[in-house]
Scaffold this motif. Structure first.
Motif, PDB file in Angstrom:
ATOM      1  N   ALA A 177       6.326   7.128   0.350  1.00  0.00           N
ATOM      2  CA  ALA A 177       6.719   5.350   0.530  1.00  0.00           C
ATOM      3  C   ALA A 177       5.529   4.021   0.358  1.00  0.00           C
ATOM      4  N   ILE A 178       5.961   3.450  -0.148  1.00  0.00           N
ATOM      5  CA  ILE A 178       4.834   1.717  -0.587  1.00  0.00           C
ATOM      6  C   ILE A 178       5.502   0.816   0.723  1.00  0.00           C
ATOM      7  N   VAL A 179       5.029   0.589   1.584  1.00  0.00           N
ATOM      8  CA  VAL A 179       4.842   0.034   2.200  1.00  0.00           C
ATOM      9  C   VAL A 179       4.078  -1.503   3.057  1.00  0.00           C
ATOM     10  N   PRO A 180       4.663  -2.642   2.881  1.00  0.00           N
ATOM     11  CA  PRO A 180       3.161  -3.937   3.340  1.00  0.00           C
ATOM     12  C   PRO A 180       1.848  -3.336   4.212  1.00  0.00           C
ATOM     13  N   GLY A 203      -0.036  11.428  12.077  1.00  0.00           N
ATOM     14  CA  GLY A 203       0.920  11.853  10.622  1.00  0.00           C
ATOM     15  C   GLY A 203       0.680  10.998   9.006  1.00  0.00           C
ATOM     16  N   VAL A 204       0.423  10.112   8.966  1.00  0.00           N
ATOM     17  CA  VAL A 204       0.263   9.529   8.006  1.00  0.00           C
ATOM     18  C   VAL A 204      -0.680   8.792   7.578  1.00  0.00           C
ATOM     19  N   VAL A 205      -0.979   8.445   6.122  1.00  0.00           N
ATOM     20  CA  VAL A 205      -2.547   8.315   5.639  1.00  0.00           C
ATOM     21  C   VAL A 205      -2.205   6.865   4.743  1.00  0.00           C
ATOM     22  N   TYR A 206      -2.770   5.973   4.448  1.00  0.00           N
ATOM     23  CA  TYR A 206      -2.491   5.171   4.053  1.00  0.00           C
ATOM     24  C   TYR A 206      -3.255   4.730   2.984  1.00  0.00           C
ATOM     25  N   LYS A 207      -2.934   4.646   1.827  1.00  0.00           N
ATOM     26  CA  LYS A 207      -3.794   4.068   0.622  1.00  0.00           C
ATOM     27  C   LYS A 207      -3.572   2.691   0.180  1.00  0.00           C
ATOM     28  N   ILE A 248       0.700  -0.987   0.028  1.00  0.00           N
ATOM     29  CA  ILE A 248       0.323  -0.197  -0.128  1.00  0.00           C
ATOM     30  C   ILE A 248       1.291   1.521  -0.355  1.00  0.00           C
ATOM     31  N   VAL A 249       0.074   2.365  -0.368  1.00  0.00           N
ATOM     32  CA  VAL A 249       0.869   4.106  -0.645  1.00  0.00           C
ATOM     33  C   VAL A 249       0.803   4.415   1.445  1.00  0.00           C
ATOM     34  N   ALA A 250       1.652   5.003   1.422  1.00  0.00           N
ATOM     35  CA  ALA A 250       2.413   6.094   2.637  1.00  0.00           C
ATOM     36  C   ALA A 250       2.216   7.287   3.051  1.00  0.00           C
TER      37      ALA A 250
END
Length: 163
Positions: A108-111, A121-125, A34-36
């Motif tokens: 970032a792209i993260v698991p 401060g971070v959203v995930y998509k 996913i994207v952070a």
């Protein structure tokens, strides 16, 4: 890997691939990427996000030397979207990567499991085009002790994978 090889540990968890003589490995967990994004990012409020929309963004990456399978999966995903990620920073821990995203140093792209970190401060998509699945593997030496064998049995029961 080095600590396992030298007998300092009996079992480890790594991002595959594992291609080393005398070391056994089996997948115990799979998850999508996913994207952070920083919560202040101009795409943070969007419900749908396509990876190509991040083509000009600085990326925070996990070093290839530490996890070539994960790094290659991220780069491949970007290349499928028509670009190569422009690395702004590298960090060897996922928590650090997410913290750098929160500090607005890049995206970032993260698991997907990193959402559980719940860093403010971070959203995930999620990515609609993402069919990229990454894994975690359990590793052990080819001559397992009874304790390691028992651990493998328990891991098999918990993970649902055939170790």
């Amino acid at each position: 890997m080095q600590r396992l090889r030298f007998g300092q540990i009996d079992i480890g968890f790594v991002r595959p691939p594992v291609e080393e003589d005398g070391i056994n490995s089996e997948i115990v967990f799979r998850e999508p990427l996913i994207v952070a994004l920083p919560e202040t990012h101009h795409l943070a409020d969007r419900t749908h996000l396509e990876l190509r929309e991040l083509s000009t963004e600085p990326f925070i990456l996990f070093p290839r030397s530490q996890a070539p399978g994960l790094y290659d999966a991220i780069v491949s995903l970007c290349q499928q979207a028509g670009f190569s990620p422009r690395g702004a920073q590298e960090a060897i821990q996922m928590q650090t990567i997410v913290s750098l995203v929160a500090a607005e140093m890049g995206v970032a792209i993260v698991p997907a499991s990193m959402q559980n970190f719940q860093r403010s401060g971070v959203v995930y998509k999620s990515l609609p085009e993402s069919t990229c699945i990454v894994a975690i593997a359990l590793i052990w030496r080819s001559d397992p002790t009874a304790a390691v064998q028992r651990f493998l049995e328990v891991a098999r029961q918990i993970s649902g994978f055939d170790i």
